[in-house]
Structures are given as structure tokens and as C-alpha cells.
Design a protein around this motif. Structure first.
Motif, PDB file in Angstrom:
ATOM      1  N   ARG A  13       0.827  -1.206   0.000  1.00  0.00           N
ATOM      2  CA  ARG A  13       0.000   0.000   0.000  1.00  0.00           C
ATOM      3  C   ARG A  13       0.861   1.255   0.000  1.00  0.00           C
ATOM      4  O   ARG A  13       0.586   2.220  -0.714  1.00  0.00           O
ATOM      5  CB  ARG A  13      -0.919  -0.001   1.220  1.00  0.00           C
ATOM      6  N   SER A  14       1.918   1.239   0.790  1.00  0.00           N
ATOM      7  CA  SER A  14       2.808   2.393   0.868  1.00  0.00           C
ATOM      8  C   SER A  14       3.503   2.639  -0.472  1.00  0.00           C
ATOM      9  O   SER A  14       3.663   3.784  -0.895  1.00  0.00           O
ATOM     10  CB  SER A  14       3.842   2.170   1.963  1.00  0.00           C
ATOM     11  N   CYS A  15       3.900   1.562  -1.126  1.00  0.00           N
ATOM     12  CA  CYS A  15       4.567   1.705  -2.427  1.00  0.00           C
ATOM     13  C   CYS A  15       3.608   2.219  -3.498  1.00  0.00           C
ATOM     14  O   CYS A  15       4.024   2.895  -4.434  1.00  0.00           O
ATOM     15  CB  CYS A  15       5.159   0.362  -2.868  1.00  0.00           C
ATOM     16  N   GLN A  16       2.329   1.926  -3.372  1.00  0.00           N
ATOM     17  CA  GLN A  16       1.342   2.394  -4.351  1.00  0.00           C
ATOM     18  C   GLN A  16       1.051   3.880  -4.208  1.00  0.00           C
ATOM     19  O   GLN A  16       0.573   4.513  -5.140  1.00  0.00           O
ATOM     20  CB  GLN A  16       0.035   1.614  -4.210  1.00  0.00           C
ATOM     21  N   GLU A  17       1.350   4.450  -3.038  1.00  0.00           N
ATOM     22  CA  GLU A  17       1.086   5.865  -2.810  1.00  0.00           C
ATOM     23  C   GLU A  17       2.028   6.770  -3.604  1.00  0.00           C
ATOM     24  O   GLU A  17       1.698   7.909  -3.886  1.00  0.00           O
ATOM     25  CB  GLU A  17       1.194   6.193  -1.322  1.00  0.00           C
ATOM     26  N   ASP A  18       3.200   6.264  -3.951  1.00  0.00           N
ATOM     27  CA  ASP A  18       4.160   7.051  -4.729  1.00  0.00           C
ATOM     28  C   ASP A  18       3.819   6.966  -6.211  1.00  0.00           C
ATOM     29  O   ASP A  18       3.138   6.066  -6.668  1.00  0.00           O
ATOM     30  CB  ASP A  18       5.580   6.539  -4.504  1.00  0.00           C
ATOM     31  N   ASP A  19       4.314   7.929  -6.962  1.00  0.00           N
ATOM     32  CA  ASP A  19       4.089   7.922  -8.406  1.00  0.00           C
ATOM     33  C   ASP A  19       4.979   6.914  -9.117  1.00  0.00           C
ATOM     34  O   ASP A  19       4.718   6.542 -10.251  1.00  0.00           O
ATOM     35  CB  ASP A  19       4.334   9.319  -8.987  1.00  0.00           C
ATOM     36  N   ALA A  20       6.035   6.469  -8.463  1.00  0.00           N
ATOM     37  CA  ALA A  20       6.967   5.522  -9.075  1.00  0.00           C
ATOM     38  C   ALA A  20       6.362   4.121  -9.068  1.00  0.00           C
ATOM     39  O   ALA A  20       5.531   3.781  -8.233  1.00  0.00           O
ATOM     40  CB  ALA A  20       8.284   5.520  -8.325  1.00  0.00           C
TER      41      ALA A  20
END
Length: 76
Positions: A13-20
Motif C-alpha cells: 500500500r505504501s509503495c502504491q502511494e508514490d508515483d513511481a
């Protein structure tokens, strides 16, 4: 829910919050590292409490663990 699965979900979930875009292998590796750090922290906290002859972890035990990380220690 299995704690490892919960950690994986939180990392994903945290990784999905970034644009990368992050690969599934990266998410797996990061979740593994986060889980290992959490396990080490838990063992350290239990050890400090046991050394202090306490059954429960105290704020002082958390401060002892934070001494490894000056940025965290500064906030406590």
C-alpha cells in the motif's frame, strides 16, 4: 491475518502511494526487511524488559532501542 501478510500489505500500500512503479520483487524484499526489523525490535524490547525484571515492556525499553537511531532518539 498472518503478521507477515499484514506487513506485506502495508508495504505494498505504501509503495502504491508514490508515483513511481515498484516491482513485486522489490515489494517482497522490502516487506521481508521490514518484518525482520520488527522481529528484532520485538526481541530487543522483550530482552530489555526481562533484564529490568519486568513482565511488560516500558517506555524506557523503547528509549533503549531508539539509541541505535539518533533521529528517532531525538524525537523521544
Amino acid at each position: 491475518m498472518d503478521p507477515r501478510a499484514a506487513i506485506w500489505m502495508a508495504v505494498a500500500r505504501s509503495c502504491q502511494e508514490d508515483d513511481a512503479a515498484f516491482s513485486p520483487a522489490f515489494v517482497d524484499a522490502l516487506a521481508h526487511v521490514a518484518g525482520a526489523v520488527a522481529e528484532t525490535l520485538g526481541r530487543d524490547l522483550e530482552s530489555f524488559a526481562r533484564h529490568g525484571k519486568r513482565a511488560k515492556v516500558s517506555v524506557e525499553d523503547v528509549r533503549l532501542c531508539a539509541r541505535r537511531n539518533p533521529a528517532v532518539q531525538e524525537q523521544l
